[in-house]
Design a protein around this motif. Structure first.
Motif, PDB file in Angstrom:
ATOM      1  N   ALA A 131       7.053  40.927  46.926  1.00 11.53           N
ATOM      2  CA  ALA A 131       6.692  38.826  46.656  1.00 11.53           C
ATOM      3  C   ALA A 131       4.982  39.149  45.464  1.00 11.53           C
ATOM      4  O   ALA A 131       4.890  38.412  44.747  1.00 11.53           O
ATOM      5  CB  ALA A 131       6.412  38.616  47.915  1.00 11.53           C
ATOM      6  N   LEU A 132       3.880  39.421  45.819  1.00 13.64           N
ATOM      7  CA  LEU A 132       2.823  40.210  44.553  1.00 13.64           C
ATOM      8  C   LEU A 132       3.770  40.768  43.283  1.00 13.64           C
ATOM      9  O   LEU A 132       3.261  40.396  42.358  1.00 13.64           O
ATOM     10  CB  LEU A 132       2.182  41.125  45.558  1.00 13.64           C
ATOM     11  N   ILE A 133       4.736  41.385  44.139  1.00 10.63           N
ATOM     12  CA  ILE A 133       4.837  41.666  41.739  1.00 10.63           C
ATOM     13  C   ILE A 133       6.313  41.202  41.227  1.00 10.63           C
ATOM     14  O   ILE A 133       5.536  40.552  40.466  1.00 10.63           O
ATOM     15  CB  ILE A 133       6.033  43.235  43.010  1.00 10.63           C
ATOM     16  N   GLY A 134       6.413  40.310  42.606  1.00  9.69           N
ATOM     17  CA  GLY A 134       6.828  39.419  41.151  1.00  9.69           C
ATOM     18  C   GLY A 134       6.589  38.105  41.090  1.00  9.69           C
ATOM     19  O   GLY A 134       6.567  37.953  39.519  1.00  9.69           O
ATOM     20  N   ARG A 135       5.183  37.804  41.760  1.00 10.96           N
ATOM     21  CA  ARG A 135       4.121  36.559  41.012  1.00 10.96           C
ATOM     22  C   ARG A 135       3.091  37.352  40.112  1.00 10.96           C
ATOM     23  O   ARG A 135       3.465  36.793  38.791  1.00 10.96           O
ATOM     24  CB  ARG A 135       3.717  36.260  42.846  1.00 10.96           C
ATOM     25  N   LEU A 136       2.929  38.348  39.755  1.00  9.35           N
ATOM     26  CA  LEU A 136       2.254  39.043  38.517  1.00  9.35           C
ATOM     27  C   LEU A 136       3.314  39.298  37.630  1.00  9.35           C
ATOM     28  O   LEU A 136       2.915  39.204  36.652  1.00  9.35           O
ATOM     29  CB  LEU A 136       1.867  40.631  39.206  1.00  9.35           C
ATOM     30  N   GLY A 137       4.764  39.436  37.897  1.00 10.89           N
ATOM     31  CA  GLY A 137       5.624  40.057  37.110  1.00 10.89           C
ATOM     32  C   GLY A 137       6.119  38.313  36.479  1.00 10.89           C
ATOM     33  O   GLY A 137       6.686  39.033  34.735  1.00 10.89           O
ATOM     34  N   SER A 138       5.392  37.210  36.843  1.00  7.37           N
ATOM     35  CA  SER A 138       5.778  36.141  36.273  1.00  7.37           C
ATOM     36  C   SER A 138       4.875  36.147  34.822  1.00  7.37           C
ATOM     37  O   SER A 138       4.749  35.084  34.032  1.00  7.37           O
ATOM     38  CB  SER A 138       5.937  35.064  36.655  1.00  7.37           C
ATOM     39  N   TRP A 139       3.419  36.928  35.147  1.00  8.51           N
ATOM     40  CA  TRP A 139       2.549  36.882  34.259  1.00  8.51           C
ATOM     41  C   TRP A 139       3.174  37.836  32.931  1.00  8.51           C
ATOM     42  O   TRP A 139       1.994  37.943  31.541  1.00  8.51           O
ATOM     43  CB  TRP A 139       1.253  36.863  34.218  1.00  8.51           C
ATOM     44  N   ILE A 140       3.772  38.312  32.364  1.00 11.39           N
ATOM     45  CA  ILE A 140       4.601  39.167  31.352  1.00 11.39           C
ATOM     46  C   ILE A 140       5.135  38.568  31.193  1.00 11.39           C
ATOM     47  O   ILE A 140       5.592  37.703  30.686  1.00 11.39           O
ATOM     48  CB  ILE A 140       5.604  40.136  32.317  1.00 11.39           C
ATOM     49  N   GLY A 141       4.555  39.065  29.268  1.00  8.26           N
ATOM     50  CA  GLY A 141       4.809  37.646  27.950  1.00  8.26           C
ATOM     51  C   GLY A 141       3.257  36.358  28.959  1.00  8.26           C
ATOM     52  O   GLY A 141       3.109  35.972  26.998  1.00  8.26           O
TER      53      GLY A 141
END
Length: 176
Positions: A131-141
């Motif tokens: 879940a943390l990786i998914g939320r941080l991934g939303s910051w890519i770009g």
């Protein structure tokens, strides 16, 4: 060049008393410190200054753009070079929660960090890490260029698809 202009926003005083141990200007979601823990500084003002975040710069004048975050000291292997015979793990209560880690990492992103690497121990053994990786991934770009992971690879069969879906494009695998 001229420094960026700060915007000043007036916060209204609280309409009711804050819970014991919490200040009226504490960040949302911040809990009162545990008994005996160091207390945060007392808030003296109802003013909050919002200025554009300045990039982090090291003592040599280099801009800090890379952050490595250890999410756990635990591992699913017992390699001799990193796990002593009598390994003492940190008590879980002393680790940052996933929400605290996320807030911390986002604060660094706002200050100019463009690449984040999650490490451990073995980061994939941390409960809720997907879940943390998914939320941080939303910051890519949206401020983050790259989210990477260092792992021993033992859990990749389980997590590879989710990591790719979250935007992780590079993984460092430690082989022994």
């Amino acid at each position: 060049h001229a420094p960026p202009q700060a915007r000043i926003r007036v916060k209204s005083p609280p309409k009711r008393r804050p819970p014991p141990g919490q200040r009226h200007c504490a960040a949302p979601g911040v809990q009162a410190p545990r008994r005996g823990a160091l207390r945060p500084p007392i808030c003296y003002s109802i003013f909050m200054i919002e200025a554009p975040a300045r990039p982090l710069v090291d003592p040599y004048g280099r801009t800090v753009s890379y952050l490595r975050v250890s999410v756990t000291d635990r591992c699913d292997l017992r390699c001799a070079y990193c796990m002593p015979e009598r390994m003492e793990f940190l008590p879980r209560r002393d680790l940052l929660s996933l929400e605290e880690l996320e807030r911390l990492i986002k604060a660094f992103i706002r200050r100019g960090v463009r690449k984040v690497r999650l490490t451990g121990g073995e980061p994939l053994v941390r409960k809720g890490i997907e879940a943390l990786i998914g939320r941080l991934g939303s910051w890519i770009g949206a401020g983050l260029d790259e989210l990477t992971l260092t792992t021993n690879g033992a859990q990749l069969v389980t997590f590879a698809e989710g990591l790719a879906a979250a935007g992780v494009r590079r993984i460092n695998i430690s082989l022994d």
